[in-house]
Design a protein around this motif. Structure first.
Motif, mmCIF file in Angstrom:
data_model
loop_
_atom_site.group_PDB
_atom_site.id
_atom_site.type_symbol
_atom_site.label_atom_id
_atom_site.label_comp_id
_atom_site.label_asym_id
_atom_site.label_seq_id
_atom_site.Cartn_x
_atom_site.Cartn_y
_atom_site.Cartn_z
ATOM 1 N N LEU A 359 7.070 4.861 -10.856
ATOM 2 C CA LEU A 359 6.389 3.756 -10.186
ATOM 3 C C LEU A 359 6.327 4.005 -8.681
ATOM 4 O O LEU A 359 5.271 3.809 -8.048
ATOM 5 C CB LEU A 359 7.124 2.452 -10.488
ATOM 6 N N LYS A 360 7.413 4.446 -8.115
ATOM 7 C CA LYS A 360 7.431 4.753 -6.673
ATOM 8 C C LYS A 360 6.480 5.899 -6.350
ATOM 9 O O LYS A 360 5.729 5.829 -5.368
ATOM 10 C CB LYS A 360 8.859 5.112 -6.238
ATOM 11 N N ARG A 361 6.498 6.939 -7.177
ATOM 12 C CA ARG A 361 5.614 8.086 -6.931
ATOM 13 C C ARG A 361 4.148 7.668 -6.991
ATOM 14 O O ARG A 361 3.345 8.037 -6.120
ATOM 15 C CB ARG A 361 5.882 9.180 -7.966
ATOM 16 N N ILE A 362 3.777 6.897 -7.997
ATOM 17 C CA ILE A 362 2.387 6.483 -8.165
ATOM 18 C C ILE A 362 1.908 5.664 -6.973
ATOM 19 O O ILE A 362 0.792 5.846 -6.475
ATOM 20 C CB ILE A 362 2.231 5.671 -9.470
ATOM 21 N N LEU A 363 2.732 4.764 -6.487
ATOM 22 C CA LEU A 363 2.306 3.853 -5.429
ATOM 23 C C LEU A 363 2.290 4.511 -4.054
ATOM 24 O O LEU A 363 1.462 4.154 -3.202
ATOM 25 C CB LEU A 363 3.213 2.624 -5.407
ATOM 26 N N GLU A 364 3.160 5.478 -3.814
ATOM 27 C CA GLU A 364 3.276 6.056 -2.476
ATOM 28 C C GLU A 364 2.463 7.327 -2.284
ATOM 29 O O GLU A 364 2.174 7.719 -1.145
ATOM 30 C CB GLU A 364 4.747 6.344 -2.156
ATOM 31 N N THR A 365 2.067 7.995 -3.365
ATOM 32 C CA THR A 365 1.355 9.269 -3.254
ATOM 33 C C THR A 365 -0.093 9.042 -2.822
ATOM 34 O O THR A 365 -0.788 8.167 -3.346
ATOM 35 C CB THR A 365 1.387 10.018 -4.596
ATOM 36 N N ASP A 366 -0.557 9.850 -1.861
ATOM 37 C CA ASP A 366 -1.952 9.823 -1.393
ATOM 38 C C ASP A 366 -2.446 8.408 -1.128
ATOM 39 O O ASP A 366 -3.380 7.901 -1.777
ATOM 40 C CB ASP A 366 -2.873 10.500 -2.420
ATOM 41 N N PRO A 367 -1.859 7.693 -0.184
ATOM 42 C CA PRO A 367 -2.283 6.315 0.084
ATOM 43 C C PRO A 367 -3.739 6.254 0.558
ATOM 44 O O PRO A 367 -4.167 7.113 1.353
ATOM 45 C CB PRO A 367 -1.326 5.862 1.183
ATOM 46 N N PRO A 368 -4.492 5.313 0.089
ATOM 47 C CA PRO A 368 -5.898 5.193 0.495
ATOM 48 C C PRO A 368 -6.033 5.081 2.013
ATOM 49 O O PRO A 368 -5.281 4.347 2.672
ATOM 50 C CB PRO A 368 -6.355 3.902 -0.199
ATOM 51 N N TYR A 369 -6.960 5.822 2.575
ATOM 52 C CA TYR A 369 -7.281 5.814 4.006
ATOM 53 C C TYR A 369 -6.102 6.232 4.875
ATOM 54 O O TYR A 369 -6.125 6.030 6.093
ATOM 55 C CB TYR A 369 -7.756 4.417 4.456
ATOM 56 N N GLY A 370 -5.049 6.769 4.265
ATOM 57 C CA GLY A 370 -3.879 7.163 5.045
ATOM 58 C C GLY A 370 -3.038 5.997 5.509
ATOM 59 O O GLY A 370 -2.229 6.130 6.440
ATOM 60 N N ALA A 371 -3.189 4.848 4.860
ATOM 61 C CA ALA A 371 -2.388 3.674 5.219
ATOM 62 C C ALA A 371 -0.901 3.977 5.043
ATOM 63 O O ALA A 371 -0.512 4.876 4.293
ATOM 64 C CB ALA A 371 -2.791 2.486 4.356
ATOM 65 N N LYS A 372 -0.081 3.215 5.731
ATOM 66 C CA LYS A 372 1.361 3.354 5.587
ATOM 67 C C LYS A 372 1.795 2.531 4.374
ATOM 68 O O LYS A 372 1.757 1.306 4.392
ATOM 69 C CB LYS A 372 2.074 2.863 6.844
ATOM 70 N N VAL A 373 2.201 3.216 3.318
ATOM 71 C CA VAL A 373 2.579 2.560 2.073
ATOM 72 C C VAL A 373 4.026 2.919 1.746
ATOM 73 O O VAL A 373 4.390 4.097 1.692
ATOM 74 C CB VAL A 373 1.656 3.003 0.915
ATOM 75 N N SER A 374 4.840 1.898 1.530
ATOM 76 C CA SER A 374 6.231 2.133 1.156
ATOM 77 C C SER A 374 6.597 1.216 -0.001
ATOM 78 O O SER A 374 6.215 0.046 -0.033
ATOM 79 C CB SER A 374 7.159 1.888 2.344
#
Length: 492
Positions: A359-374
């Protein structure tokens, strides 16, 4: 060996519930002892300790009628307490382990006028308020069953009652205590858990499986500060739209079907057959028990498939949002961030640790537009699939259901999680399981207007007595020698 007298059992249980258990539960509901996940200052506030002492005080009085029975409150720094009651039996063989918890979910909004999470309200057969059904009644039901057998002179094996205080947080403290207790408890032949649900209030329901649970907090940052939406929209991607894009990686928006294989598992044929039988027994109650708004329809029309959706298939829920003002206070501002609380129910046999990492890998990998996703994960909770039920136990549970409800027992998986069951399945692989509960239609555990259906609480208590009696009889009634394990603990 005396035969269990159901009429005497029912009379004793009803009297105890009316005169002692229900008044105590009313006082318990008033205590806001939220689980540590929802109240980080639980230890400082003292509400959990108040509930623990209330339960322990009631139990100490009752175990005076159970020869040799001892109660201890186990403690460890930074951990919630654990109540352990060891009651020696007269039948040789393995131990019966009875489980419940006393911590509570948070308040939730939407309570009916005059009702509230910490406001006990008794209306007919229903006791409203947080925690009575989930799972405050468990200790009282378990001990009352033991007392009923003692009163009738019905011999049983050793019983150990465990009441934890972190279940609603995923039972993070329980592995520590079980590590201390497992060898001292010894071989367990039967596990009785009173923290599950029931399809209706017309028969005994046995839980055959529980879904696992992973989740956590997802945060998406796009700006250092909010800016005028008329200036930035169309140039700066909205953090909420990025959230939508990330959630689309998890499930199909049109069907709700979860996409990643890590959250799924093959549904066994016997569970499909049991779902079909349960669907026939429940009819439209499979979905009509939920408080749909007018015009709202369930996710499908096949009742058996809806049961499997709820019990064996993964499902995504968003249980909280942050980073946005109340609608009436919202200006025309493109917000700098959005946070969301992610809750993913897993198939019962899915690997919760692996699923959390995925779940963590799916959500944090290659964030759209380079947004900061954690993504900050919570403690994963494993699901559970019951082993086949032995004839001696199934016969006893059917007899209990027929005597108390007038109908044989039914079986169905549950959509919620009880992490302790998966843990016990690993620690005690040869044990039989009797998992049941009082959370039936509209009881609304975790939500507003939660209630305990008192007649079901009484009948479940009777069922525990039947299970204990059957466990002793299948052991052949051999007399037991030796004591419990509390000599290994220092009094606290």
């Amino acid at each position: 060996m005396p035969t269990l007298d159901h009429a005497a059992l029912s009379a004793f249980v009803e009297k105890t519930w009316a005169e002692e258990i229900t008044p105590t539960l009313i006082d318990y509901i008033r205590i806001p002892n939220k689980s540590p996940m929802f109240e980080p200052d639980w230890e400082k506030l003292g509400h959990m300790e108040q509930a623990v002492q209330m339960f322990a005080d009631w139990a100490r009085e009752k175990i005076k009628a159970l020869p040799g029975t001892k109660l201890d409150i186990l403690r460890a720094p930074g951990r919630t307490p654990l109540i352990v009651i060891d009651s020696p039996g007269k039948i040789a063989g393995d131990t019966v382990l009875l489980y419940g918890h006393l911590d509570k979910q948070p308040e939730m909004t939407g309570w009916a006028p005059g009702k509230g999470p910490w406001i006990p309200v008794l209306e007919g057969d229903k006791l409203y308020g947080r925690g009575g059904a989930d799972d405050g009644y468990a200790l009282f039901g378990a001990l009352t069953a033991l007392l009923a057998l003692e009163k009738q002179g019905v011999a049983r094996a050793r019983a150990v009652v465990i009441i934890e205080a972190s279940e609603e947080s995923g039972s993070p403290d329980l592995p520590h205590y079980m590590g201390l207790l497992a060898k001292k408890i010894g071989a367990v032949g039967l596990v009785v858990c009173l923290d599950s649900g029931c399809g209706d209030y017309d028969r005994l329901w046995l839980t055959t499986s529980l879904r696992g649970l992973v989740g956590g907090t997802l945060r998406i940052d796009v700006l250092e500060e909010g800016v005028h939406s008329g200036d930035a929209s169309g140039v700066v991607p909205s953090s909420f739209r990025i959230l939508r894009m990330l959630l689309d990686r998890l499930d199909d928006v049109a069907t709700g079907e979860v996409k990643p294989a890590a959250f799924k598992a093959k549904i066994p044929d016997d569970r499909r057959k049991q779902a079909a039988i349960a669907a026939d027994a429940l009819g439209d109650a499979v979905f009509s028990k939920f408080p749909f708004v007018k015009g709202m329809a369930p996710a499908g029309s096949d009742r058996a498939e809806l049961i499997l959706n709820r019990t064996w298939r993964p499902a995504l829920s968003i249980t909280g949002f942050g980073g946005a003002p109340e609608p009436e206070k919202a200006g025309n501002v493109l917000r700098p961030f959005t946070t969301a609380r992610i809750s993913m129910r897993l198939a019962p046999t899915a690997d919760a640790d692996a699923a959390s990492a995925e779940l963590k890998r799916i959500l944090e990998t290659d964030p759209p537009y380079g947004a900061k996703v954690s993504f900050t994960p919570e403690q994963p909770g494993s699901g559970w699939n019951a082993p086949p039920t032995d004839d001696w136990l199934m016969n006893a549970l059917n007899a209990a259901s027929s005597a108390a409800w007038g109908k044989p027992a039914a079986m169905m998986g549950e959509g919620g999680s009880i992490p302790f069951m998966g843990m016990l399945g690993k620690v005690f692989p040869k044990a039989q399981f009797a998992i049941t509960g009082v959370l039936g239609p509209n009881s609304n555990a975790h939500g507003p207007n939660e209630f305990l259906h008192l007649p079901t609480g009484r009948r479940v208590t009777e069922t525990v007595a039947y299970a204990l009696d059957a466990h002793a009889r299948q052991k052949g009634g051999a007399p037991k020698t030796g004591g419990g394990f509390f000599s290994l603990f220092k009094p606290r």
